[in-house]
Design an enzyme around this catalytic site. Structure first.
Site, mmCIF file in Angstrom:
data_model
loop_
_atom_site.group_PDB
_atom_site.id
_atom_site.type_symbol
_atom_site.label_atom_id
_atom_site.label_comp_id
_atom_site.label_asym_id
_atom_site.label_seq_id
_atom_site.Cartn_x
_atom_site.Cartn_y
_atom_site.Cartn_z
ATOM 1 C CD GLU A 1 29.158 50.743 132.378
ATOM 2 O OE1 GLU A 1 28.199 49.994 132.590
ATOM 3 O OE2 GLU A 1 30.186 50.731 133.063
ATOM 4 C CD GLU B 1 31.361 53.413 136.436
ATOM 5 O OE1 GLU B 1 30.484 54.113 135.907
ATOM 6 O OE2 GLU B 1 31.189 52.220 136.763
HETATM 7 O O1 AHR Z 1 27.958 48.266 139.259
HETATM 8 C C1 AHR Z 1 27.876 49.675 139.196
HETATM 9 C C2 AHR Z 1 27.749 50.067 137.778
HETATM 10 O O2 AHR Z 1 28.847 49.566 137.030
HETATM 11 C C3 AHR Z 1 27.772 51.552 137.422
HETATM 12 O O3 AHR Z 1 26.630 52.255 137.785
HETATM 13 C C4 AHR Z 1 27.921 51.429 135.928
HETATM 14 O O4 AHR Z 1 28.498 52.542 135.318
HETATM 15 C C5 AHR Z 1 28.773 50.175 135.757
HETATM 16 O O5 AHR Z 1 28.127 49.241 134.948
#
Ligand code: AHR
Length: 498
Positions: A168, A282
């Site tokens: 990110e 994710e």
């Molecule tokens: O809220 C957790 C975070 O969400 C993670 O560390 C990141 O990759 C994403 O923004």
């Protein structure tokens, strides 16, 4: 309602890595989660045996680590060898002891039998530090880092195949965030150096649905990339912890394929869709609750930004809404298995994860049982299917507006290695049972059984000493054309035929 299944028309064979997971150095995911030295429930390496067993049961295929935001100021060399240097994690503003590092992570992956997938530091890190990490893990004995691994007790290379350049790095919240132009160059130079160390690696890089970001990334580094990494949390409650209710979550199920479609379109436009796959590495319905840590007005006290993280541990919040959404998203991944080759539930242990740990045991939250159903009962060949008379339902989204959504979410599959069919069916209705007739275009015979979870209400949940939700099996007799199957309200099920 009648579902037509065309066993001859295959959408594709899904990669088992779409049932992958993610674990980060955040709150109790690692320390006090899967890694709990000194707990009587842990093995001699300090890993919780009950957690390992639960991970094995859902056959975790790949485990992404160490972050997440954490990784963007993490230096892997501080966490290998005898002298571990505790460091202040500037992402989450806590000290990390560094007692869990690369060697412990590889040991964890071996114990659960999954592929490692390492996300590198492209925030404060360099192309050299990333590629040194690959040397440490994958070279036989050439160079100082492979020799360091051997000196640390691992003579054989770890052969880590999957690596991600960054996490990110587009976000203002990320340590060492980059502009689109900066990112294209850094990703290109980093992925080039990694490939020079080990051309067998498969590389992804941090991306999103933003055209400018992705065009810069891909025009600079597509030649070195095998994957493009995207993330999504639909109920973005990172700052507020104000959960979307069941109806609002059903509205979110209208959005499970939006990001995939946008990235697919870009890859196609750049003629990369046959060579670069999507790693949705994710995802979770619920954003993690960690207020006042990513905002420009950072929390000043631990009451502001640290202690509230414990509220992620409230098991009553992980209900059938989370299970139904999770199943709808897994259906979306199956339907798009031609371009989505990996996905990682974020995270697997604690926070919003499917396995909750406490000192004396674990709780399998509602989402855990969805993975159990999909990994252990659904087929791997995704078939064309359609429901001509799909009933629709009205739901109120989190903004208070009315939306319409399908009452059922369905994926039909067969098995690459045996006869028979398996149909994942989600009844999204909070109150109404639905009847579904399965119609095959060829003659089908065999026993019909439905493995499912539903709970007694949309608010059912599991907790310490409480189990509202567990996989049940309903024997439905021999398949007869025209037979109707009753789908309970708020139900996730896999119907096997033959
Ligand atoms: O809220 C957790 C975070 O969400 C993670 O560390 C990141 O990759 C994403 O923004």
């Amino acid at each position: 309602m009648k579902l037509y299944i065309n066993g001859q028309r295959r959408i594709g064979t899904r990669d088992r890595m779409i049932y992958g997971h993610f674990i980060e150095h955040f709150h109790r995911q690692i320390y006090g989660g899967v890694y709990d030295p000194g707990n009587p429930l842990s093995d001699t390496d300090g890993f919780r045996k009950d957690v390992l067993e639960a991970m094995r049961k859902i056959r975790v295929p790949i485990l992404r680590w160490p972050g997440g935001c954490f990784v963007s100021s993490y230096h892997w060399k501080d966490a290998v060898g005898e002298n571990r240097t505790p460091f202040f994690d500037k992402a989450w503003r806590v000290e990390d002891p560094n007692s869990f590092g690369t060697d412990e992570y590889i040991k964890l992956c071996r114990k659960i039998g999954c592929e490692p997938y390492i996300c590198t530091n492209a925030g404060t890190g360099t192309a050299e530090e990333m590629s040194d990490w690959v040397e440490y893990c994958n070279l036989e004995c050439e160079g100082q880092y492979a020799k360091w691994r051997i000196a640390n007790g691992s003579p054989k290379p770890y052969k880590v195949k999957y690596w991600s350049v960054g996490n990110e790095n587009y976000g203002f919240w990320e340590i060492g965030a980059k502009s689109a132009k900066e990112w294209g160059r850094l990703a290109a130079e980093s992925s080039k150096m990694i490939k020079h160390v080990d051309p067998e690696t498969e590389l992804s890089a941090a991306a999103l649905t933003d055209l400018n970001w992705n065009i810069n990334l891909l025009s600079e580094s597509a030649q070195f990339l095998d994957w493009i990494s995207i993330h999504e949390y639909w109920d973005g409650i990172h700052q507020t912890n104000d959960y979307a209710d069941y109806e609002a979550v059903m509205a979110y199920t209208n959005q499970t394929e939006r990001s995939i479609a946008e990235v697919r379109g870009l890859l196609t436009a750049m003629r990369l869709e046959k060579r670069i796959k999507i790693a949705f590495d994710e995802w979770n319905l619920r954003g993690w609750y960690h207020p006042n840590v990513h905002t420009i007005k950072q929390g000043r006290t631990k009451e502001d930004y640290l202690y509230p993280r414990d509220k992620n541990d409230d098991n009553s919040k992980y209900t059938m809404a989370d299970a139904v959404f999770t199943a709808c998203f897994l259906n979306a991944l199956n339907r798009n298995c031609d371009i989505v080759g990996m996905a990682n539930f974020a995270p697997i242990v604690n926070t919003r994860g499917c396995i909750f740990t406490h000192r004396d045991g674990i709780v399998l939250r509602s989402t855990y049982h969805v993975f159990d159903l999909y990994v252990n009962y659904l087929g791997d060949v995704v078939l064309d299917s359609w429901c001509g008379d799909m009933e629709r339902m009205q739901v109120q989204n989190k903004a208070g507006d009315m939306e319409e959504t399908d009452s059922l979410d369905i994926v039909a599959t067969s098995f690459g290695r045996r006869d028979g069919y398996a149909v994942a069916v989600v009844n999204k209705s909070a109150e109404k049972s639905r009847k579904l007739e399965l119609s095959f275009e060829t003659e089908v015979s065999g026993a019909v059984r439905m493995y499912y979870i539903s709970g007694d209400s949309t608010e059912s949940y599991n907790d310490i000493g409480r189990e509202d939700i567990a996989v049940k099996c309903e024997e439905l007799g021999e398949y007869i054309p025209g037979m109707e199957i009753t789908l309970r309200p708020h139900m996730v099920g896999v119907i096997q035929v033959g």
